[in-house]
Enzyme design. Structure first.
Site, PDB file in Angstrom:
ATOM      1  N   CYS A   1       0.817  -1.219   0.000  1.00 32.82           N
ATOM      2  CA  CYS A   1       0.000   0.000   0.000  1.00 32.82           C
ATOM      3  C   CYS A   1       0.852   1.271   0.000  1.00 32.82           C
ATOM      4  O   CYS A   1       0.641   2.177  -0.809  1.00 32.82           O
ATOM      5  CB  CYS A   1      -0.960  -0.008   1.185  1.00 32.82           C
ATOM      6  SG  CYS A   1      -0.182   0.008   2.818  1.00 32.82           S
TER       7      CYS A   1
ATOM      8  N   HIS B   1      -2.491   1.074   7.048  1.00 29.53           N
ATOM      9  CA  HIS B   1      -2.851   1.038   5.629  1.00 29.53           C
ATOM     10  C   HIS B   1      -3.025   2.448   5.098  1.00 29.53           C
ATOM     11  O   HIS B   1      -3.424   3.363   5.828  1.00 29.53           O
ATOM     12  CB  HIS B   1      -4.147   0.245   5.432  1.00 29.53           C
ATOM     13  CG  HIS B   1      -4.464  -0.029   3.994  1.00 29.53           C
ATOM     14  ND1 HIS B   1      -3.667  -0.821   3.196  1.00 29.53           N
ATOM     15  CD2 HIS B   1      -5.478   0.395   3.203  1.00 29.53           C
ATOM     16  CE1 HIS B   1      -4.189  -0.882   1.967  1.00 29.53           C
ATOM     17  NE2 HIS B   1      -5.288  -0.145   1.953  1.00 29.53           N
TER      18      HIS B   1
ATOM     19  N   HIS C   1      -5.875   1.758  -4.169  1.00 25.40           N
ATOM     20  CA  HIS C   1      -4.965   1.222  -3.157  1.00 25.40           C
ATOM     21  C   HIS C   1      -4.572  -0.209  -3.495  1.00 25.40           C
ATOM     22  O   HIS C   1      -5.148  -0.851  -4.378  1.00 25.40           O
ATOM     23  CB  HIS C   1      -5.610   1.295  -1.766  1.00 25.40           C
ATOM     24  CG  HIS C   1      -6.741   0.320  -1.545  1.00 25.40           C
ATOM     25  ND1 HIS C   1      -6.958  -0.310  -0.351  1.00 25.40           N
ATOM     26  CD2 HIS C   1      -7.713  -0.123  -2.385  1.00 25.40           C
ATOM     27  CE1 HIS C   1      -8.022  -1.096  -0.440  1.00 25.40           C
ATOM     28  NE2 HIS C   1      -8.498  -0.994  -1.650  1.00 25.40           N
TER      29      HIS C   1
END
Length: 320
Positions: free
Chosen positions: A225, A275, A287
């Site tokens: 990510c 994240h 993402h």
């Protein structure tokens, strides 16, 4: 009556608490030197403390989790010779935040406080734009939501990412968001306008849709990510950190309602940022979710991400 080697007397039974410190008391008729060891639920030692000529101890800075606390009686001057021990199980939970809302009047300035060391508290501030009724007319005002929590290490890490010099103003006019010298952050070029660079960031991120997730990945062979975000930004001449926890400390905070395309959006569990994605507008982000998936569009309002959303960041860079 048999002599008592060592026995924990307080807490008397297994304890569940949201404090980040514990007071432990024990009794012993035979010994005066003790070691207090705290083990997490995986059996790893979280901390240790040695005391003499006392039967109590205050254990500070305990992060949320389940622990077993052992009090060992030892021979004076030797930590190797354990004579007796007693143990108790405790669970430390994250405290529920105390939430206070402020609706600011036009021109009113709000000075956030982030940490009160004496009280052991941390404060977080979210900023939203709301409609208020003033003399029958709808007027936009800023609403500040203060969340007060106990100062665990994880919460302190998040608090450190908030802008300590930032002012909040009652007007919804962005030009009134100023630094500590009263200079507009927009006039200083500290914000990316979505009409140009923000949209370019989204367009760049779209080039990598479908590429597999790869833990630790930072190339088109695979991204994780934060690796994706760093790669996209770097291709547009903007340098950001490698991991999401560090990226969360960059730029300026952006509330959910003020997100613009190109902003970074962050998600956390138990106060730990884990994240990050690139906001694309319309409640969507681009993402790299997790192993077994590919880079994709996804709504930040899905239950999983909505429950973990902890804020956006607008990254800026110095001109010239």
């Amino acid at each position: 009556t048999a002599q008592n080697a060592v026995s924990i007397t307080s807490p008397a039974t297994e304890l569940v608490t949201d404090d980040d410190h514990l007071n432990i008391e024990w009794s012993s008729d035979l010994y005066s030197c003790f070691i207090i060891d705290v083990y997490d639920e995986d059996g790893k030692m979280a901390l240790t403390k040695t005391v003499t000529d006392t039967t109590s101890a205050n254990i500070k800075n305990i992060e949320p989790g389940k622990y077993s606390i052992h009090v060992y009686a030892i021979r004076r001057g030797s930590k190797e010779i354990i004579k007796a021990d007693s143990e108790i199980n405790v669970e430390v939970r994250l405290p529920e935040p105390v939430i206070t809302e402020y609706i600011l009047e036009d021109g009113e300035k709000f000075f956030p406080v982030y940490e009160d060391e004496e009280m052991g508290l941390v404060y977080f501030y979210d900023e939203d734009i709301i409609d208020t009724d003033i003399n029958g007319k709808k007027v936009k005002r800023k609403k500040i939501t203060q969340k007060q929590v106990k100062a665990t290490d994880l919460y302190k890490l998040l608090a450190n990412s908030q802008q300590k010099v930032e002012y909040f103003t009652g007007s919804a006019n962005h030009d009134l968001l100023v630094d500590e010298n009263g200079i507009s952050l927009y006039n200083r070029g500290m914000f990316i306008e979505s009409s140009s660079l923000g949209r370019a960031i989204v367009a760049e991120a779209e080039k990598y849709l479908g590429i597999p997730y790869l833990w630790g990945g930072t190339t088109t062979n695979g991204f994780d990510c934060s690796g994706l975000c760093q790669y996209v930004y770097r291709n547009l001449g903007i340098n950001i950190s490698r991991v999401s926890q560090s990226q969360y400390l960059e730029g300026v905070p952006v509330s959910r309602d003020e997100l613009q395309p190109g902003d970074l959006v962050f998600f956390q569990k138990s106060g730990n940022v884990h994240h990050v994605g690139i906001y694309a507008g319309g409640g969507m982000m681009i993402h790299a979710p997790h192993t077994g998936t590919v880079i994709q569009y996804q709504s930040i309002d899905t239950p999983y991400y909505a429950s973990q959303f902890c804020g956006g960041r607008r990254i800026y860079h110095e001109e010239g």
